[in-house]
Design a protein around this motif. Structure first.
Motif, PDB file in Angstrom:
ATOM      1  N   PHE A   1      33.830   3.693  54.603  1.00  0.00           N
ATOM      2  CA  PHE A   1      35.086   4.326  55.024  1.00  0.00           C
ATOM      3  C   PHE A   1      35.332   5.610  54.241  1.00  0.00           C
ATOM      4  CE2 PHE A   1      35.824   0.925  51.956  1.00  0.00           C
ATOM      5  CZ  PHE A   1      36.604   1.498  50.981  1.00  0.00           C
TER       6      PHE A   1
ATOM      7  N   PHE B   1      41.259   7.695  52.884  1.00  0.00           N
ATOM      8  CA  PHE B   1      42.239   7.577  53.956  1.00  0.00           C
ATOM      9  C   PHE B   1      43.204   8.754  53.864  1.00  0.00           C
ATOM     10  CE2 PHE B   1      41.876   2.660  53.799  1.00  0.00           C
ATOM     11  CZ  PHE B   1      40.598   2.740  54.342  1.00  0.00           C
TER      12      PHE B   1
ATOM     13  N   ARG C   1      41.748 -14.166  52.616  1.00  0.00           N
ATOM     14  CA  ARG C   1      40.593 -15.082  52.620  1.00  0.00           C
ATOM     15  C   ARG C   1      39.786 -14.935  51.333  1.00  0.00           C
ATOM     16  NH1 ARG C   1      39.546 -17.105  57.893  1.00  0.00           N
ATOM     17  NH2 ARG C   1      40.361 -15.723  59.513  1.00  0.00           N
ATOM     18  N   ALA C   2      39.559 -13.673  50.934  1.00  0.00           N
ATOM     19  CA  ALA C   2      38.767 -13.420  49.723  1.00  0.00           C
ATOM     20  C   ALA C   2      39.445 -14.037  48.505  1.00  0.00           C
ATOM     21  CB  ALA C   2      38.574 -11.911  49.534  1.00  0.00           C
TER      22      ALA C   2
ATOM     23  N   TYR D   1      37.693   0.866  43.433  1.00  0.00           N
ATOM     24  CA  TYR D   1      38.174   1.429  42.166  1.00  0.00           C
ATOM     25  C   TYR D   1      37.096   1.440  41.084  1.00  0.00           C
ATOM     26  CZ  TYR D   1      42.719   0.948  44.388  1.00  0.00           C
ATOM     27  OH  TYR D   1      43.771   1.062  45.257  1.00  0.00           O
TER      28      TYR D   1
ATOM     29  N   ILE E   1      42.143   1.273  57.619  1.00  0.00           N
ATOM     30  CA  ILE E   1      41.469   0.078  57.086  1.00  0.00           C
ATOM     31  C   ILE E   1      40.568  -0.528  58.155  1.00  0.00           C
ATOM     32  CG2 ILE E   1      41.826  -2.199  56.047  1.00  0.00           C
ATOM     33  CD1 ILE E   1      44.556  -1.152  55.073  1.00  0.00           C
ATOM     34  N   LEU E   2      40.980  -0.401  59.422  1.00  0.00           N
ATOM     35  CA  LEU E   2      40.072  -0.736  60.518  1.00  0.00           C
ATOM     36  C   LEU E   2      39.714   0.501  61.338  1.00  0.00           C
ATOM     37  CD1 LEU E   2      41.290  -4.172  61.964  1.00  0.00           C
ATOM     38  CD2 LEU E   2      39.493  -3.723  60.305  1.00  0.00           C
TER      39      LEU E   2
ATOM     40  N   GLU F   1      41.881  -8.690  62.687  1.00  0.00           N
ATOM     41  CA  GLU F   1      41.491  -8.770  61.282  1.00  0.00           C
ATOM     42  C   GLU F   1      40.282  -7.898  60.955  1.00  0.00           C
ATOM     43  OE1 GLU F   1      40.587 -12.826  60.298  1.00  0.00           O
ATOM     44  OE2 GLU F   1      39.895 -12.314  58.288  1.00  0.00           O
ATOM     45  N   ASN F   2      39.402  -7.692  61.909  1.00  0.00           N
ATOM     46  CA  ASN F   2      38.202  -6.874  61.667  1.00  0.00           C
ATOM     47  C   ASN F   2      37.778  -6.203  62.973  1.00  0.00           C
ATOM     48  OD1 ASN F   2      36.606  -8.836  63.147  1.00  0.00           O
ATOM     49  ND2 ASN F   2      36.673 -10.108  61.303  1.00  0.00           N
TER      50      ASN F   2
ATOM     51  N   SER G   1      42.199 -10.787  55.960  1.00  0.00           N
ATOM     52  CA  SER G   1      40.858 -10.677  55.392  1.00  0.00           C
ATOM     53  C   SER G   1      40.920 -10.684  53.861  1.00  0.00           C
ATOM     54  CB  SER G   1      40.227  -9.380  55.905  1.00  0.00           C
ATOM     55  OG  SER G   1      38.882  -9.296  55.580  1.00  0.00           O
ATOM     56  N   ASN G   2      41.801  -9.870  53.307  1.00  0.00           N
ATOM     57  CA  ASN G   2      41.996  -9.850  51.852  1.00  0.00           C
ATOM     58  C   ASN G   2      42.416 -11.231  51.349  1.00  0.00           C
ATOM     59  OD1 ASN G   2      41.314  -7.318  50.895  1.00  0.00           O
ATOM     60  ND2 ASN G   2      43.333  -6.443  51.229  1.00  0.00           N
TER      61      ASN G   2
ATOM     62  N   LEU H   1      34.915  -9.389  52.925  1.00  0.00           N
ATOM     63  CA  LEU H   1      36.310  -9.682  53.272  1.00  0.00           C
ATOM     64  C   LEU H   1      37.276  -8.686  52.645  1.00  0.00           C
ATOM     65  CD1 LEU H   1      36.190 -13.568  52.820  1.00  0.00           C
ATOM     66  CD2 LEU H   1      36.310 -12.321  54.978  1.00  0.00           C
ATOM     67  N   VAL H   2      36.924  -8.187  51.470  1.00  0.00           N
ATOM     68  CA  VAL H   2      37.850  -7.299  50.752  1.00  0.00           C
ATOM     69  C   VAL H   2      38.039  -6.006  51.537  1.00  0.00           C
ATOM     70  CG1 VAL H   2      36.003  -6.423  49.275  1.00  0.00           C
ATOM     71  CG2 VAL H   2      38.377  -6.152  48.565  1.00  0.00           C
ATOM     72  N   ARG H   3      39.304  -5.566  51.635  1.00  0.00           N
ATOM     73  CA  ARG H   3      39.618  -4.375  52.426  1.00  0.00           C
ATOM     74  C   ARG H   3      40.494  -3.399  51.657  1.00  0.00           C
ATOM     75  NH1 ARG H   3      37.609  -4.399  57.253  1.00  0.00           N
ATOM     76  NH2 ARG H   3      36.767  -6.362  57.970  1.00  0.00           N
ATOM     77  N   SER H   4      40.381  -3.435  50.347  1.00  0.00           N
ATOM     78  CA  SER H   4      41.126  -2.460  49.547  1.00  0.00           C
ATOM     79  C   SER H   4      40.210  -1.265  49.259  1.00  0.00           C
ATOM     80  CB  SER H   4      41.586  -3.110  48.248  1.00  0.00           C
ATOM     81  OG  SER H   4      40.478  -3.539  47.506  1.00  0.00           O
ATOM     82  N   GLN H   5      40.753  -0.278  48.588  1.00  0.00           N
ATOM     83  CA  GLN H   5      39.963   0.871  48.159  1.00  0.00           C
ATOM     84  C   GLN H   5      38.951   0.405  47.104  1.00  0.00           C
ATOM     85  OE1 GLN H   5      40.876   4.376  49.255  1.00  0.00           O
ATOM     86  NE2 GLN H   5      41.571   2.934  50.808  1.00  0.00           N
TER      87      GLN H   5
ATOM     88  N   ASP I   1      47.803   0.887  48.992  1.00  0.00           N
ATOM     89  CA  ASP I   1      46.667  -0.028  48.981  1.00  0.00           C
ATOM     90  C   ASP I   1      47.086  -1.439  48.559  1.00  0.00           C
ATOM     91  OD1 ASP I   1      44.004  -0.550  49.427  1.00  0.00           O
ATOM     92  OD2 ASP I   1      43.403  -0.146  47.362  1.00  0.00           O
ATOM     93  N   VAL I   2      46.581  -2.427  49.269  1.00  0.00           N
ATOM     94  CA  VAL I   2      46.789  -3.833  48.898  1.00  0.00           C
ATOM     95  C   VAL I   2      45.470  -4.358  48.350  1.00  0.00           C
ATOM     96  CG1 VAL I   2      47.352  -6.146  49.717  1.00  0.00           C
ATOM     97  CG2 VAL I   2      48.564  -4.159  50.651  1.00  0.00           C
ATOM     98  N   THR I   3      45.475  -4.711  47.060  1.00  0.00           N
ATOM     99  CA  THR I   3      44.248  -5.177  46.413  1.00  0.00           C
ATOM    100  C   THR I   3      44.224  -6.705  46.377  1.00  0.00           C
ATOM    101  OG1 THR I   3      45.246  -5.206  44.224  1.00  0.00           O
ATOM    102  CG2 THR I   3      44.239  -3.126  44.933  1.00  0.00           C
ATOM    103  N   LEU I   4      43.072  -7.233  46.006  1.00  0.00           N
ATOM    104  CA  LEU I   4      42.956  -8.684  45.855  1.00  0.00           C
ATOM    105  C   LEU I   4      43.866  -9.164  44.728  1.00  0.00           C
ATOM    106  CD1 LEU I   4      39.139  -9.381  46.353  1.00  0.00           C
ATOM    107  CD2 LEU I   4      40.937  -9.038  48.042  1.00  0.00           C
TER     108      LEU I   4
END
Lengths: 194, 387
Positions: A35, A38, B272-273, A65, B167-168, B136-137, B269-270, A59-63, B357-360
Motif C-alpha cells: 500500500f 495514505f 482477528r490478529a 512502523y 486500507i482496502l 473485511e478484505n 481483520s485487526n 490480518l494486520v491492517r495498520s501502517q 491509524d488503528v494498530t493492534l
C-alpha cells in the motif's frame, strides 16, 4: 512476517515498485499486502510505499512502523527525511546512489547497500537523464542484497506489471542485481536477522 | 485466477463479473479507480455496458434509477460527500424498488476536509431503505459485489457494499477472480416483473395518497425483514459454487469467549490478529463480525450473543449527540433479551475517526479495558484522543 518500506519522491514510482515487489513475492507463494502512504501525492514531494510478506494470511491492517528493510529511491531523501525511522537494527537499507556503502557513516547500526540505479535506468533509456525511472532497477538489487526473493520472480513481475519498455526494465533490473555494492561485515546486534 | 489487486479494482472486477448493463458515476477520492477501471473495460470492449459520465453523484444515482427501472443491471460507486449528495435519491431508489448496487468507499465527511477512512458516511444513510454490507478484505469486496446483485434482485431493493478508504481501496493483496461461467450460473440475467416498456406503458412514481402510502411503506419493511434470510442463502450458495461461503454475521472463536469484540470492515481483520495473540496466552477473546448492517441482523445477533457477559463494540463513526452507531444498534437489539441469563455489559469504543491509524496495540487496549472493568461507565470510550 517481513515488512518493507520504500522511500521515494512523488512520480518516481515508489508505489509501482511496491506492487511489483508484492507480485514477485506472490509468485513465490507468499501472502502479500502492499500500500502507498495514505494521502495526497505531489510530484517531487517525499512519499513512501509499504509491503508486508508472510507465509500465512496477513490480518494486520495498520501502517508499518518498524520495517525490517528499507529501499531509498532518491539519495537526497537521506538528508530530507528520517529514512531509517523505526528500522530494526541490522535491517538492510538499500540506497540508489553513486556513493559507496562505507560512506554512509550515520547508518552504522544497519546493513547498507548502494546501487547506481539512476545511472543504470538512464543507460537503459528509462525515464529521462534528469528524471530516470529507477524503481525496476533497484528491485533487482533488492533481490541480491536481501535474498528474500528470487531475481527471476522480480523479472517476471516486472514483465507483468510494467506497461511499456518491458525488456529495458528487465535488463536494468538484472544490471542492478550484478552491480549492487554492500557491506557484509557489519556487526549485528543481538536479536537481529542473520 | 489469483491476482494481486487493489480493493478498488476488486470492486470493478466484481461489477464486470456481474455483467452490469449500465454504470453511471462521478469521480471522488478514494473511489475514482473503481469507475476508471470500469470505464477502461467498457472502452476496450471487455465489458458490454453503457458507461454514463455525469455531472454529479445525484445525477449518477438518477441515471442508475432510470437504467434499473428499464430493466437493466445498474452500478455506481461513490464516497463521503458524494454519497451525501445522493441522499435524496437513495430514498427514491429504494422506494422505487430498484435493485441498484453501489460501492461506497468509507471516507470521513468534511469539514475539516479529510479523504481518509471513517464509517459515518454510509451509516448516516441507514434509514434510506438500502441494504448495507461491510467488507473485511479485497476478496470479500469482489465477492460481495456479485452477491449484492443476487440479493438486491430477489428483494427488489438496492444494496450498498462498503469498503474502507485506502486500507482496502488502495491496498493490494491477493484476490481470486472466479470463473465467469460460475458467476453466470450464480447470477442469471436480471428479468424484472415490472419495467419501463414503451410497448406496454405504465406510470412510475405517481402520487400516492395516504390511503395507500402507509401500506407501501409496510411492504418495503416486509422485504427488509426477508433480507437476512435471502442474504444468508445467497452467501451459502456462493460458497457452494465458488468455495467461499459468507454469512450476514460471522462469529470467530465466539463460543467460549469471555469478551466479545463486535466490529465491521477492516477493524475485524485487526481484531482477528489481536484475538489470536490473546488466545495464545489463554485469554478467551472472541469476535462477532457484522457483515450486514441493514437490515440489522437482530435475530442472529441475539442468538449468538446470548449469555455473553462483556461485549466491546468498536465504532469508527459517531452519531453526534448520541454515540457510536454500531453500539446504538447493538444495544437496541439486545435490550430486554435477558432470558434469565443476564444481560451483557456493552462497552462502546470510538476509534480512528478521519483515518487515524488503528494498530493492534489499540485493539489490545480495548480488550484489556473490557476485561478489567466490571461495568460500562460511559457511553463513549474515546480511544487515542489527544485531550
Amino acid at each position: 512476517m517481513i515488512e518493507i518500506r520504500i522511500h521515494g519522491r512523488g512520480g518516481q514510482g515508489a508505489v509501482i515498485a511496491s506492487k511489483i515487489l508484492a507480485s514477485a513475492f506472490f509468485k513465490e507463494d507468499k501472502y502479500v499486502q502492499s500500500f502507498p502512504t495514505f494521502g495526497v501525492e505531489r510530484r517531487g514531494a517525499p512519499v513512501a510505499a509499504f509491503i508486508r510478506v508472510d507465509d500465512q494470511q496477513i490480518l494486520v491492517r495498520s501502517q508499518i512502523y518498524k520495517p525490517d528493510d528499507i529501499i531509498v529511491l532518491d539519495p537526497t531523501l537521506i538528508d530530507a527525511v528520517d529514512v531509517t525511522q523505526g528500522l530494526k537494527p541490522g535491517g538492510w537499507i538499500l540506497i540508489n546512489t553513486t556513493r559507496e556503502p562505507i560512506e554512509f557513516t550515520g547508518l552504522q547500526e544497519f546493513r547498507v547497500a548502494t546501487v547506481d540505479a539512476s545511472g543504470i535506468a538512464a543507460k537503459h533509456g528509462l525515464g529521462s537523464k534528469a528524471h530516470p525511472i529507477v524503481n525496476t532497477a533497484i528491485l533487482g538489487a533488492f533481490a541480491r542484497v536481501t535474498g528474500l526473493v528470487k531475481l527471476e520472480s522480480i523479472l517476471e513481475a516486472i514483465t507483468e506489471e510494467v506497461p511499456f519498455a518491458r525488456k529495458a526494465n528487465v535488463e536494468a533490473s538484472k544490471e542492478a542485481f550484478r552491480s549492487v555494492k554492500l557491506i557484509t561485515d557489519v556487526p549485528l546486534k543481538s536479536g537481529s536477522k542473520p | 485466477m489469483k491476482k494481486v489487486m487493489m480493493g478498488n479494482h476488486a470492486v470493478s472486477y466484481g461489477a464486470r463479473l456481474s455483467r452490469v448493463d449500465v454504470i453511471a458515476a462521478y469521480p471522488i477520492t478514494p473511489q475514482t479507480q473503481i469507475v476508471e477501471e470500469l470505464s477502461e473495460l467498457c472502452a476496450d470492449g471487455k465489458l458490454d455496458a453503457k458507461f454514463i459520465k455525469v455531472e454529479s453523484e445525484h445525477s449518477a444515482m438518477a441515471s442508475c434509477m432510470g437504467a434499473s427501472a428499464a430493466g437493466g443491471r445498474a452500478f455506481t460507486a461513490t464516497s463521503s460527500q458524494g454519497l451525501a449528495l445522493m441522499h435524496e435519491l437513495l430514498h427514491f431508489s429504494s422506494g422505487g424498488r430498484l435493485p441498484i448496487v453501489m460501492a461506497n468507499v468509507n471516507r470521513a465527511l468534511g469539514p475539516g476536509w479529510n479523504i481518509w477512512t471513517e464509517q459515518t458516511d454510509s451509516l448516516a444513510q441507514r434509514d434510506t431503505g438500502w441494504l448495507q454490507f461491510y467488507c473485511e478484505n479485497n476478496q470479500e469486496v469482489l465477492d460481495t459485489v456479485i452477491m449484492s446483485y443476487k440479493i438486491a434482485e430477489q428483494l427488489s431493493l438496492p444494496v450498498m457494499l462498503v469498503l474502507d478508504a485506502f486500507i482496502l481501496s488502495h491496498t493490494y493483496e491477493i484476490v481470486d477472480i472466479p470463473d465467469q461461467k460460475l458467476i453466470d450460473s450464480y447470477l442469471p440475467p436480471y428479468k424484472p416483473e415490472i419495467k419501463m416498456d414503451v410497448d406496454n406503458p405504465h406510470a412510475f412514481g405517481a402520487l400516492v395518497t395516504p390511503d395507500h402510502y402507509y401500506e407501501i411503506r409496510y411492504k418495503l419493511q416486509e422485504s427488509m425483514d426477508r433480507a437476512p434470510e435471502v442474504a444468508r442463502k445467497a452467501g451459502e450458495e456462493y460458497g457452494e459454487l465458488v468455495g467461499r461461503p459468507y454469512d450476514i454475521v460471522e462469529p470467530y472463536l465466539l463460543d467460549d469467549a469471555d469478551v466479545v469484540i463486535v466490529a465491521a470492515g477492516t477493524l475485524v481483520s485487526n481484531s482477528r490478529a489481536v484475538i489470536n495473540e490473546y488466545r495464545e496466552k489463554g485469554i478467551k477473546v472472541g469476535l462477532l463480525k457484522l457483515r450486514m448492517f441493514r437490515p440489522f441482523p437482530t435475530k442472529r445477533v441475539r442468538e449468538l450473543l446470548a449469555g455473553k457477559r462483556k461485549i466491546a463494540v468498536i465504532d469508527r463513526n459517531i452519531s453526534f449527540g448520541a454515540t457510536g452507531i454500531f453500539y446504538q444498534e447493538l444495544k437496541a437489539a439486545l435490550y430486554g433479551q435477558d432470558n434469565g441469563a443476564g444481560l451483557p455489559n456493552i462497552f462502546g469504543f470510538i476509534i480512528g475517526l478521519g483515518g487515524r491509524d488503528v494498530t493492534l496495540e489499540d485493539i489490545a487496549e480495548i480488550v484489556d479495558y473490557t476485561l478489567e472493568k466490571e461495568k460500562n461507565e460511559e457511553d463513549i470510550i474515546w480511544m487515542g484522543l489527544k485531550r
